[in-house]
Design a protein around this motif. Sequence first.
Motif, PDB file in Angstrom:
ATOM      1  N   ARG A 147      45.468  31.233  49.051  1.00  0.00           N
ATOM      2  CA  ARG A 147      45.571  32.553  48.414  1.00  0.00           C
ATOM      3  C   ARG A 147      44.065  32.729  48.015  1.00  0.00           C
ATOM      4  O   ARG A 147      43.016  31.684  48.295  1.00  0.00           O
ATOM      5  N   LEU A 148      43.701  33.794  47.752  1.00  0.00           N
ATOM      6  CA  LEU A 148      42.400  34.390  47.335  1.00  0.00           C
ATOM      7  C   LEU A 148      42.319  33.358  45.943  1.00  0.00           C
ATOM      8  O   LEU A 148      42.998  33.489  44.961  1.00  0.00           O
ATOM      9  N   ASP A 149      41.001  32.970  45.793  1.00  0.00           N
ATOM     10  CA  ASP A 149      40.466  32.419  44.367  1.00  0.00           C
ATOM     11  C   ASP A 149      39.880  33.591  43.568  1.00  0.00           C
ATOM     12  O   ASP A 149      39.035  34.240  43.842  1.00  0.00           O
ATOM     13  N   MET A 150      40.991  34.358  42.866  1.00  0.00           N
ATOM     14  CA  MET A 150      40.507  35.684  42.116  1.00  0.00           C
ATOM     15  C   MET A 150      39.551  35.531  41.310  1.00  0.00           C
ATOM     16  O   MET A 150      38.668  36.355  40.989  1.00  0.00           O
ATOM     17  N   ARG A 151      39.337  34.493  40.579  1.00  0.00           N
ATOM     18  CA  ARG A 151      38.425  34.249  39.593  1.00  0.00           C
ATOM     19  C   ARG A 151      36.945  34.269  40.301  1.00  0.00           C
ATOM     20  O   ARG A 151      36.166  34.920  39.868  1.00  0.00           O
TER      21      ARG A 151
ATOM     22  N   ASP B 200      35.706  34.651  57.832  1.00  0.00           N
ATOM     23  CA  ASP B 200      34.194  35.205  58.565  1.00  0.00           C
ATOM     24  C   ASP B 200      33.188  35.748  57.181  1.00  0.00           C
ATOM     25  O   ASP B 200      31.969  35.466  57.327  1.00  0.00           O
ATOM     26  N   GLU B 201      33.853  36.230  56.148  1.00  0.00           N
ATOM     27  CA  GLU B 201      32.938  36.692  55.147  1.00  0.00           C
ATOM     28  C   GLU B 201      32.512  35.680  53.851  1.00  0.00           C
ATOM     29  O   GLU B 201      31.868  36.075  53.047  1.00  0.00           O
ATOM     30  N   GLY B 202      33.211  34.393  53.921  1.00  0.00           N
ATOM     31  CA  GLY B 202      33.023  33.671  53.109  1.00  0.00           C
ATOM     32  C   GLY B 202      33.530  33.922  51.799  1.00  0.00           C
ATOM     33  O   GLY B 202      33.328  33.442  50.620  1.00  0.00           O
ATOM     34  N   THR B 203      35.028  34.520  51.755  1.00  0.00           N
ATOM     35  CA  THR B 203      35.361  34.964  50.565  1.00  0.00           C
ATOM     36  C   THR B 203      36.179  33.742  49.914  1.00  0.00           C
ATOM     37  O   THR B 203      36.853  33.001  50.745  1.00  0.00           O
ATOM     38  N   PRO B 204      35.900  33.307  48.642  1.00  0.00           N
ATOM     39  CA  PRO B 204      36.452  32.296  48.076  1.00  0.00           C
ATOM     40  C   PRO B 204      37.865  32.333  48.041  1.00  0.00           C
ATOM     41  O   PRO B 204      38.949  33.402  47.852  1.00  0.00           O
ATOM     42  N   LEU B 205      38.689  31.115  48.660  1.00  0.00           N
ATOM     43  CA  LEU B 205      40.013  30.888  48.878  1.00  0.00           C
ATOM     44  C   LEU B 205      40.522  29.818  47.953  1.00  0.00           C
ATOM     45  O   LEU B 205      39.673  28.906  47.733  1.00  0.00           O
ATOM     46  N   ARG B 206      41.644  29.572  47.772  1.00  0.00           N
ATOM     47  CA  ARG B 206      42.243  28.574  47.097  1.00  0.00           C
ATOM     48  C   ARG B 206      43.272  27.928  48.051  1.00  0.00           C
ATOM     49  O   ARG B 206      43.969  28.584  48.884  1.00  0.00           O
TER      50      ARG B 206
ATOM     51  N   PRO C  73      26.589  46.949  41.220  1.00  0.00           N
ATOM     52  CA  PRO C  73      25.926  46.598  42.319  1.00  0.00           C
ATOM     53  C   PRO C  73      25.142  45.076  42.287  1.00  0.00           C
ATOM     54  O   PRO C  73      25.114  44.640  43.178  1.00  0.00           O
ATOM     55  N   ASP C  74      24.955  44.729  41.046  1.00  0.00           N
ATOM     56  CA  ASP C  74      24.366  43.412  41.192  1.00  0.00           C
ATOM     57  C   ASP C  74      25.289  42.077  41.256  1.00  0.00           C
ATOM     58  O   ASP C  74      24.873  40.839  41.066  1.00  0.00           O
ATOM     59  N   ASP C  75      26.430  42.555  41.611  1.00  0.00           N
ATOM     60  CA  ASP C  75      27.552  41.574  41.522  1.00  0.00           C
ATOM     61  C   ASP C  75      28.044  41.413  42.962  1.00  0.00           C
ATOM     62  O   ASP C  75      29.370  41.186  43.098  1.00  0.00           O
ATOM     63  N   GLY C  76      27.199  41.471  43.927  1.00  0.00           N
ATOM     64  CA  GLY C  76      27.935  41.498  45.240  1.00  0.00           C
ATOM     65  C   GLY C  76      27.829  40.035  46.037  1.00  0.00           C
ATOM     66  O   GLY C  76      28.671  40.272  46.945  1.00  0.00           O
ATOM     67  N   ALA C  77      27.360  39.262  45.542  1.00  0.00           N
ATOM     68  CA  ALA C  77      27.507  37.995  46.121  1.00  0.00           C
ATOM     69  C   ALA C  77      28.585  36.988  45.492  1.00  0.00           C
ATOM     70  O   ALA C  77      28.579  36.762  44.377  1.00  0.00           O
TER      71      ALA C  77
ATOM     72  N   VAL D   7      36.128  53.796  47.563  1.00  0.00           N
ATOM     73  CA  VAL D   7      35.817  52.688  46.778  1.00  0.00           C
ATOM     74  C   VAL D   7      36.090  51.373  47.880  1.00  0.00           C
ATOM     75  O   VAL D   7      35.218  50.212  47.735  1.00  0.00           O
ATOM     76  N   ALA D   8      37.215  51.119  48.970  1.00  0.00           N
ATOM     77  CA  ALA D   8      37.187  50.078  49.597  1.00  0.00           C
ATOM     78  C   ALA D   8      35.865  49.632  50.481  1.00  0.00           C
ATOM     79  O   ALA D   8      35.527  48.795  50.543  1.00  0.00           O
ATOM     80  N   GLU D   9      35.328  50.825  50.640  1.00  0.00           N
ATOM     81  CA  GLU D   9      34.079  50.623  51.665  1.00  0.00           C
ATOM     82  C   GLU D   9      33.063  49.996  50.784  1.00  0.00           C
ATOM     83  O   GLU D   9      31.951  49.626  51.216  1.00  0.00           O
ATOM     84  N   LEU D  10      33.036  50.286  49.392  1.00  0.00           N
ATOM     85  CA  LEU D  10      31.904  49.829  48.535  1.00  0.00           C
ATOM     86  C   LEU D  10      32.162  48.378  48.259  1.00  0.00           C
ATOM     87  O   LEU D  10      31.107  47.712  48.008  1.00  0.00           O
ATOM     88  N   ILE D  11      33.048  47.623  48.499  1.00  0.00           N
ATOM     89  CA  ILE D  11      33.412  46.382  48.261  1.00  0.00           C
ATOM     90  C   ILE D  11      32.650  45.533  49.042  1.00  0.00           C
ATOM     91  O   ILE D  11      32.811  45.558  50.425  1.00  0.00           O
ATOM     92  N   PRO D  12      31.618  44.575  48.487  1.00  0.00           N
ATOM     93  CA  PRO D  12      30.818  43.997  49.373  1.00  0.00           C
ATOM     94  C   PRO D  12      31.702  42.834  49.998  1.00  0.00           C
ATOM     95  O   PRO D  12      32.772  42.352  49.740  1.00  0.00           O
ATOM     96  N   ALA D  13      31.257  42.467  51.308  1.00  0.00           N
ATOM     97  CA  ALA D  13      31.590  41.351  52.198  1.00  0.00           C
ATOM     98  C   ALA D  13      31.900  40.122  51.235  1.00  0.00           C
ATOM     99  O   ALA D  13      30.928  39.822  50.269  1.00  0.00           O
ATOM    100  N   GLY D  14      33.094  39.227  51.221  1.00  0.00           N
ATOM    101  CA  GLY D  14      33.095  38.228  50.559  1.00  0.00           C
ATOM    102  C   GLY D  14      33.686  38.130  49.282  1.00  0.00           C
ATOM    103  O   GLY D  14      33.932  37.481  48.312  1.00  0.00           O
ATOM    104  N   ARG D  15      33.960  39.625  48.770  1.00  0.00           N
ATOM    105  CA  ARG D  15      34.537  40.021  47.501  1.00  0.00           C
ATOM    106  C   ARG D  15      35.907  40.858  47.718  1.00  0.00           C
ATOM    107  O   ARG D  15      35.842  41.523  48.725  1.00  0.00           O
TER     108      ARG D  15
END
Length: 139
Positions: free
Chosen positions: A121-125, A103-109, A133-137, A22-30
């Motif tokens: 912190r991560l912007d969890m929202r 590096d991945e552009g993960t939303p942060l607070r 699959p359509d929610d990867g970006a 499952v961890a490997e399925l999580i898209p970059a930035g998410r």
Amino acid sequence: MSGTGDMAEGELPAYAERVLAVAELIPAGRVMTYGDVAEWLAGEAQDEGPAAQDGGGRGVGGPRQVGRVMALYGGAVPWWRVVRADGQLLPGQELRALAHYRDEGTPLRTAARTAEDHIPRLDMRRARWDGRPDDGAAP
């Protein structure tokens, strides 16, 4: 305690393999929380029938079990994408994780001015992935 028991060298418990998959399925930035991963796996167990639901050699668990798997075996997968629900970065790994998030552009607070460590912190929202699959970006 290694938790390996009578396993052959390099063999992972079935539940650990499932968590890491499952961890490997999580898209970059998410990200997914430990609880999200546990729910994902519980859903798989329901889909697979009663043998999987009662353990059936596959194993089911909650957020703590997911966290334990990640702590013991997560180094070979994108561990920084499985997180605490409050968005706080993994204690002791904050700077390593933060580098990955940037590096991945993960939303942060931004950290509050009163925060001792000034670590965001991560912007969890915005960063949380629901597994579709359509929610990867990241928005």
